[in-house]
Structure formats: C-alpha cells, structure tokens
Enzyme design. Structure first.
Site, PDB file in Angstrom:
ATOM      1  N   SER A   7     -11.470  -1.275   2.318  1.00 46.17           N
ATOM      2  CA  SER A   7     -10.850  -1.633   3.596  1.00 46.17           C
ATOM      3  C   SER A   7     -10.322  -0.372   4.273  1.00 46.17           C
ATOM      4  O   SER A   7      -9.559   0.387   3.677  1.00 46.17           O
ATOM      5  CB  SER A   7      -9.702  -2.620   3.388  1.00 46.17           C
ATOM      6  OG  SER A   7     -10.168  -3.814   2.820  1.00 46.17           O
TER       7      SER A   7
ATOM      8  N   ARG B 177       0.814  -1.219   0.000  1.00 47.33           N
ATOM      9  CA  ARG B 177       0.000   0.000   0.000  1.00 47.33           C
ATOM     10  C   ARG B 177       0.847   1.268   0.000  1.00 47.33           C
ATOM     11  O   ARG B 177       0.497   2.277   0.609  1.00 47.33           O
ATOM     12  CB  ARG B 177      -0.966  -0.001   1.192  1.00 47.33           C
ATOM     13  CG  ARG B 177      -1.927  -1.179   1.228  1.00 47.33           C
ATOM     14  CD  ARG B 177      -2.838  -1.229  -0.002  1.00 47.33           C
ATOM     15  NE  ARG B 177      -3.686  -2.404   0.031  1.00 47.33           N
ATOM     16  CZ  ARG B 177      -3.394  -3.584  -0.521  1.00 47.33           C
ATOM     17  NH1 ARG B 177      -2.254  -3.736  -1.168  1.00 47.33           N
ATOM     18  NH2 ARG B 177      -4.227  -4.601  -0.441  1.00 47.33           N
TER      19      ARG B 177
ATOM     20  N   GLU C 219      -5.749   2.753   6.022  1.00 41.82           N
ATOM     21  CA  GLU C 219      -5.377   2.630   4.615  1.00 41.82           C
ATOM     22  C   GLU C 219      -5.961   3.770   3.788  1.00 41.82           C
ATOM     23  O   GLU C 219      -5.370   4.201   2.807  1.00 41.82           O
ATOM     24  CB  GLU C 219      -5.879   1.284   4.069  1.00 41.82           C
ATOM     25  CG  GLU C 219      -5.553   1.033   2.623  1.00 41.82           C
ATOM     26  CD  GLU C 219      -5.943  -0.358   2.165  1.00 41.82           C
ATOM     27  OE1 GLU C 219      -6.434  -0.487   1.034  1.00 41.82           O
ATOM     28  OE2 GLU C 219      -5.770  -1.308   2.947  1.00 41.82           O
TER      29      GLU C 219
END
Length: 306
Positions: free
Chosen positions: A227, A177, A297
């Site tokens: 998410s 990420r 995230e």
C-alpha cells in the site's frame, strides 16, 4: 565512492561480506533503485555493533534493510552503507507455551507458520504481509484490524551508536504505521511475542483465508511496495483513488493497479522518478476532487523525499 571503498575494505578484512556499488533494485520488492556504495551482510549482534561503531567513526551514513517491501529507493542510489541482517537474526524459538522469540530478519510468513505449528494464535492476519519482523515493528505493520502492537512484548535493540539494550512494547510508541524507531534511528535485532493456545487446524484455516483475500484483491504478481498511502480518517486510500478514476493511470513504467487502486506497481521498467511523479499526480487529483490529503506509507531512501 572515494573513501567509502576504503572503509568497506576495512570491514571486509574483518570477515564480513561487503558488496561495492550494489544495485538496490535487487533488494527491494519494487525492483527499483540505484546503487549503494557499500552493502554489508551482518551475521550476529557483535558484528552489527562493531560495524555501526566503525561506520560512525568514519561518518558513513547507514540504513538497515529487511525484505525491502516498504521502500522506494532513489534512481541516484544511496550514499553510504546499507546493512542486511542475516544468519543469527533469522533464528526463531519457543520460550514457553505462549511466547515466541525471533530475530529481526525472520519473515512474517515464517513467524506465522512457526506459531501455527506450535498451536499459537494471534498472528494469522500477518500471514502474507511481505516483510520481516524488524520491518513490521518499525512500521507497526497491520492488516484486517490487527497490528504488531497487539502481540509484541519487547524487543532487543542496538542503538545508532552501537550499544545493546532492551525496550518494552509500552515504550515503543506504537500507533498507526508508527513506532519510536522511526525517530530514534536504533535497530531492532530480536523480539518476543505473546500468543494464545488454539487448534492448529483452525489457525491454518484463518491463515489460508487471509492469504486468499490478498491474492484475490492485491496485485501480488507485480513488483510493488504494498500500500502506497496510509489510511485516511474514516476512509480508504484505494477507494478514494478509484473514485477519482485513477485505476490504470501510468507514468512511465509505474501504474496504479487495476486490481487495487491503493497499490502502485512496477510494470517492468519503472524508475523511482516514475513512481514519484505518479504519487504526486494521485495526491493532487485526490485532493482536488475529494479534499483529502493522502500521506505516503512507503519509506523513501536516498536522494528523494515523499
């Protein structure tokens, strides 16, 4: 808004579409966010470079938005400009029998379908991820053991000062990420992907399988940002949140999904503050009960920090 309106009018006079005091809840998958001073639609690289130089000249902060699928925007909105890439940035083509080139505004779904139609395998896991190619590279998006770094060759970019340049995948600092773009502030405009020849029917079967898994396990029927938390070491955020009894926990219109505890959904009237307060509560409870510190995230923009 003040002087930003004059700058917006100047950009509009050049033939670009500019919206003033545009609500960001129209441009994010969370359906949350206050107004941005200027919302600018850009059709090609020349327009993008010129617009960035103009915004820099007048010290107007700016942010690029794709499908808005990984964003949480402040209820107070965004000061400055948001840029939306259109037209030329949605082009996609086959360079050779194994290589696809596409604009940053191409959706991952369209990229996956194009690959399947050309008998190219490697992107099946991306099918169903609700973002654009640019956003996927920015976050090094991934699912089911696959990440964008597995297939990207290079990307063409515009620097934060408006200059055009090419970056090889090996120089993108791609990890979980993460990419170099998160610190450079530069803008991805197109990318090349290397794939492998395969039977298109087998590729379609894999795509259908991954989409079925998402529909079964994820709350796709509600607005969300996907998410919320990164995967902790040797664990899963959703598993930890569920183990702490937080499924269904609500703050205002924000709720921990009862379908997948790794998602916070907007049940209809959620504000950014609702989501932020729920994130803080989840992090505190999970830390207290498991000793694990969850890391967000989603990217927060506007007058908020997560």
């Amino acid at each position: 808004m003040g002087s930003y309106k004059k700058i917006g009018e100047m950009i509009s006079d050049k033939g670009l579409k500019v919206l003033f005091s545009e609500s960001m809840d129209k441009h994010t998958s969370f359906k949350i966010g206050g107004n941005v001073d200027l919302f600018i639609y850009i059709s090609n690289i020349t327009e993008l470079s010129d617009t960035i130089k103009t915004l820099n000249e007048y010290q107007v902060p700016f942010f690029i938005v794709g499908n808005g699928s990984n964003l949480l925007v402040s209820d107070l909105g965004i000061s400055g400009a948001v840029i939306k890439l259109n037209e030329e940035f949605k082009n996609i083509k086959l360079l050779d029998e194994n290589t696809i080139e596409c604009g940053a505004a191409v959706s991952l779904a369209k990229l996956c379908i194009f690959a399947q139609q050309n008998s190219l395998s490697g992107l099946e896991c991306a099918y169903g991820i609700p973002g654009t190619v640019g956003g996927a590279i920015f976050m090094n998006a991934g699912a089911y053991g696959w990440e964008i770094k597995d297939n990207i060759i290079s990307a063409e970019n515009i620097s934060k000062t408006g200059e055009r340049y090419l970056l090889e995948a090996s120089d993108m600092d791609l990890s979980y990420r993460h990419s170099i773009y998160q610190s450079s502030g530069d803008i991805i405009v197109s990318a090349k992907f290397k794939l492998e020849k395969s039977d298109p029917s087998l590729i379609q079967e894999k795509m259908n399988d991954f989409m079925s898994r998402r529909k079964e396990k994820q709350p796709l029927e509600y607005p969300s940002a996907g998410s919320i938390f990164k995967r902790p070491a040797a664990n899963y955020a959703g598993t930890l949140i569920q183990s702490c009894g937080l499924k269904g926990k609500c703050v205002g219109g924000a709720m921990v999904s009862t379908k997948h505890a790794g998602f916070i959904i907007n049940t209809g009237e959620a504000s950014c503050k609702d989501v932020m307060d729920l994130i803080d509560h989840i992090k505190a409870v999970v830390l207290e009960q498991t000793g694990v510190t969850l890391e967000c995230e989603v990217k927060a923009i506007g007058n908020i920090t997560i």
